[in-house]
Design a protein around this motif. Structure first.
Motif, PDB file in Angstrom:
ATOM      1  N   GLY A  25       0.820  -1.201   0.000  1.00  0.00           N
ATOM      2  CA  GLY A  25       0.000   0.000   0.000  1.00  0.00           C
ATOM      3  C   GLY A  25       0.856   1.255   0.000  1.00  0.00           C
ATOM      4  N   THR A  26       0.207   2.388   0.214  1.00  0.00           N
ATOM      5  CA  THR A  26       0.886   3.678   0.178  1.00  0.00           C
ATOM      6  C   THR A  26       1.102   4.199   1.593  1.00  0.00           C
ATOM      7  OG1 THR A  26      -0.149   4.196  -1.943  1.00  0.00           O
ATOM      8  CG2 THR A  26       0.775   6.050  -0.709  1.00  0.00           C
ATOM      9  N   LYS A  27       2.352   4.497   1.919  1.00  0.00           N
ATOM     10  CA  LYS A  27       2.720   5.062   3.209  1.00  0.00           C
ATOM     11  C   LYS A  27       2.369   6.549   3.232  1.00  0.00           C
ATOM     12  CE  LYS A  27       6.986   5.335   5.976  1.00  0.00           C
ATOM     13  NZ  LYS A  27       6.865   4.176   6.862  1.00  0.00           N
ATOM     14  N   THR A  28       2.755   7.265   2.163  1.00  0.00           N
ATOM     15  CA  THR A  28       2.496   8.701   2.039  1.00  0.00           C
ATOM     16  C   THR A  28       2.779   9.122   0.600  1.00  0.00           C
ATOM     17  OG1 THR A  28       2.913  10.862   3.058  1.00  0.00           O
ATOM     18  CG2 THR A  28       4.834   9.475   2.676  1.00  0.00           C
ATOM     19  N   THR A  29       2.519  10.367   0.301  1.00  0.00           N
ATOM     20  CA  THR A  29       2.874  10.955  -0.986  1.00  0.00           C
ATOM     21  C   THR A  29       3.884  12.056  -0.712  1.00  0.00           C
ATOM     22  OG1 THR A  29       0.683  10.479  -1.865  1.00  0.00           O
ATOM     23  CG2 THR A  29       1.968  12.110  -3.044  1.00  0.00           C
ATOM     24  N   HIS A  30       4.896  12.154  -1.567  1.00  0.00           N
ATOM     25  CA  HIS A  30       5.966  13.141  -1.394  1.00  0.00           C
ATOM     26  C   HIS A  30       6.117  13.937  -2.683  1.00  0.00           C
ATOM     27  CE1 HIS A  30       9.762  14.641   0.308  1.00  0.00           C
ATOM     28  NE2 HIS A  30      10.155  14.661  -0.948  1.00  0.00           N
ATOM     29  N   THR A  31       6.183  15.255  -2.565  1.00  0.00           N
ATOM     30  CA  THR A  31       6.420  16.122  -3.714  1.00  0.00           C
ATOM     31  C   THR A  31       7.904  16.462  -3.762  1.00  0.00           C
ATOM     32  OG1 THR A  31       4.205  17.059  -3.511  1.00  0.00           O
ATOM     33  CG2 THR A  31       5.787  18.299  -4.830  1.00  0.00           C
ATOM     34  N   LEU A  32       8.535  16.133  -4.893  1.00  0.00           N
ATOM     35  CA  LEU A  32       9.978  16.348  -5.019  1.00  0.00           C
ATOM     36  C   LEU A  32      10.312  17.832  -5.090  1.00  0.00           C
ATOM     37  CD1 LEU A  32      10.770  13.514  -7.530  1.00  0.00           C
ATOM     38  CD2 LEU A  32      11.407  13.603  -5.137  1.00  0.00           C
ATOM     39  N   MET A  39      16.683   8.568  -4.185  1.00  0.00           N
ATOM     40  CA  MET A  39      17.482   8.008  -3.083  1.00  0.00           C
ATOM     41  C   MET A  39      17.322   8.845  -1.812  1.00  0.00           C
ATOM     42  SD  MET A  39      21.052   6.691  -4.618  1.00  0.00           S
ATOM     43  CE  MET A  39      21.147   5.192  -5.553  1.00  0.00           C
ATOM     44  N   ARG A  40      17.268  10.148  -1.959  1.00  0.00           N
ATOM     45  CA  ARG A  40      17.100  11.004  -0.784  1.00  0.00           C
ATOM     46  C   ARG A  40      15.709  10.812  -0.168  1.00  0.00           C
ATOM     47  NH1 ARG A  40      19.399  16.941  -0.857  1.00  0.00           N
ATOM     48  NH2 ARG A  40      21.244  15.659  -0.918  1.00  0.00           N
ATOM     49  N   VAL A  41      14.703  10.590  -1.005  1.00  0.00           N
ATOM     50  CA  VAL A  41      13.355  10.316  -0.499  1.00  0.00           C
ATOM     51  C   VAL A  41      13.360   9.001   0.279  1.00  0.00           C
ATOM     52  CG1 VAL A  41      10.954   9.843  -1.164  1.00  0.00           C
ATOM     53  CG2 VAL A  41      12.237  11.658  -2.324  1.00  0.00           C
ATOM     54  N   ALA A  42      14.052   7.984  -0.252  1.00  0.00           N
ATOM     55  CA  ALA A  42      14.160   6.701   0.457  1.00  0.00           C
ATOM     56  C   ALA A  42      14.844   6.895   1.806  1.00  0.00           C
ATOM     57  CB  ALA A  42      14.929   5.690  -0.389  1.00  0.00           C
ATOM     58  N   LEU A  43      15.893   7.692   1.854  1.00  0.00           N
ATOM     59  CA  LEU A  43      16.580   7.956   3.115  1.00  0.00           C
ATOM     60  C   LEU A  43      15.641   8.617   4.121  1.00  0.00           C
ATOM     61  CD1 LEU A  43      19.180   8.006   4.803  1.00  0.00           C
ATOM     62  CD2 LEU A  43      19.707  10.210   3.728  1.00  0.00           C
ATOM     63  N   LYS A  44      14.854   9.551   3.643  1.00  0.00           N
ATOM     64  CA  LYS A  44      13.936  10.271   4.537  1.00  0.00           C
ATOM     65  C   LYS A  44      12.893   9.344   5.158  1.00  0.00           C
ATOM     66  CE  LYS A  44      10.651  14.046   4.788  1.00  0.00           C
ATOM     67  NZ  LYS A  44      10.134  15.248   4.179  1.00  0.00           N
ATOM     68  N   THR A  74       7.176  16.828  -9.002  1.00  0.00           N
ATOM     69  CA  THR A  74       6.587  15.516  -9.253  1.00  0.00           C
ATOM     70  C   THR A  74       6.148  14.899  -7.926  1.00  0.00           C
ATOM     71  OG1 THR A  74       7.995  15.149 -11.179  1.00  0.00           O
ATOM     72  CG2 THR A  74       7.002  13.191 -10.180  1.00  0.00           C
ATOM     73  N   LYS A  75       4.925  14.386  -7.910  1.00  0.00           N
ATOM     74  CA  LYS A  75       4.421  13.710  -6.709  1.00  0.00           C
ATOM     75  C   LYS A  75       4.679  12.225  -6.856  1.00  0.00           C
ATOM     76  CE  LYS A  75       1.055  17.144  -5.634  1.00  0.00           C
ATOM     77  NZ  LYS A  75      -0.151  17.514  -4.989  1.00  0.00           N
ATOM     78  N   VAL A  76       5.356  11.673  -5.857  1.00  0.00           N
ATOM     79  CA  VAL A  76       5.621  10.238  -5.850  1.00  0.00           C
ATOM     80  C   VAL A  76       4.938   9.612  -4.642  1.00  0.00           C
ATOM     81  CG1 VAL A  76       7.800  10.360  -7.111  1.00  0.00           C
ATOM     82  CG2 VAL A  76       7.829  10.510  -4.644  1.00  0.00           C
ATOM     83  N   LYS A  77       4.447   8.399  -4.862  1.00  0.00           N
ATOM     84  CA  LYS A  77       3.865   7.637  -3.767  1.00  0.00           C
ATOM     85  C   LYS A  77       4.992   6.861  -3.095  1.00  0.00           C
ATOM     86  CE  LYS A  77       1.222   5.542  -6.593  1.00  0.00           C
ATOM     87  NZ  LYS A  77       0.318   4.595  -7.222  1.00  0.00           N
ATOM     88  N   VAL A  78       5.070   6.983  -1.782  1.00  0.00           N
ATOM     89  CA  VAL A  78       6.060   6.241  -1.011  1.00  0.00           C
ATOM     90  C   VAL A  78       5.372   4.984  -0.498  1.00  0.00           C
ATOM     91  CG1 VAL A  78       7.607   6.289   0.971  1.00  0.00           C
ATOM     92  CG2 VAL A  78       7.205   8.391  -0.341  1.00  0.00           C
ATOM     93  N   PRO A  79       5.837   3.810  -0.942  1.00  0.00           N
ATOM     94  CA  PRO A  79       5.132   2.591  -0.549  1.00  0.00           C
ATOM     95  C   PRO A  79       5.386   2.174   0.886  1.00  0.00           C
ATOM     96  CG  PRO A  79       7.029   2.046  -1.920  1.00  0.00           C
ATOM     97  CD  PRO A  79       6.937   3.554  -1.872  1.00  0.00           C
ATOM     98  N   GLU A  80       4.356   1.578   1.463  1.00  0.00           N
ATOM     99  CA  GLU A  80       4.500   0.912   2.760  1.00  0.00           C
ATOM    100  C   GLU A  80       5.182  -0.427   2.485  1.00  0.00           C
ATOM    101  OE1 GLU A  80       4.629   0.725   6.533  1.00  0.00           O
ATOM    102  OE2 GLU A  80       3.260   2.271   5.825  1.00  0.00           O
TER     103      GLU A  80
END
Length: 85
Positions: A25-32, A39-44, A74-80
């Motif tokens: 599922g989706t953990k959250t949405t992140h706007t770059l 990679m930085r989004v994954a670290l966060k 760009t909006k990316v979905k961060v997966p759970e």
């Protein structure tokens, strides 16, 4: 100069980069933002850059296969992620 990183910026660092996960599922949405990479989004959100491939996989329709040409805003979905059994 680089901004100082607070522990609250790291999100959940309970992910082990040495095990396999399944997307559940989706953990959250992140706007770059300017200068951010997947990679930085994954670290966060995961506490490690090495899980960036799960974000790419989950957003391949938006980011393409490798995510090299990601635009600011760009909006990316961060997966759970759940450990695979």
């Amino acid at each position: 100069s680089f901004p100082t990183r607070r522990s609250s910026d790291l999100g959940n660092s309970n992910y082990d980069e040495n095990i396999s996960y399944k997307i559940s599922g989706t953990k959250t949405t992140h706007t770059l933002k300017e200068g951010e990479t997947i990679m930085r989004v994954a670290l966060k959100y995961y506490g490690t850059k090495k899980l960036y491939k799960y974000i790419l996989e989950y957003n391949k329709e938006t980011l393409g296969e490798d995510g090299n040409k990601v635009r600011i805003g760009t909006k990316v979905k961060v997966p759970e992620l759940k450990p695979q059994n």
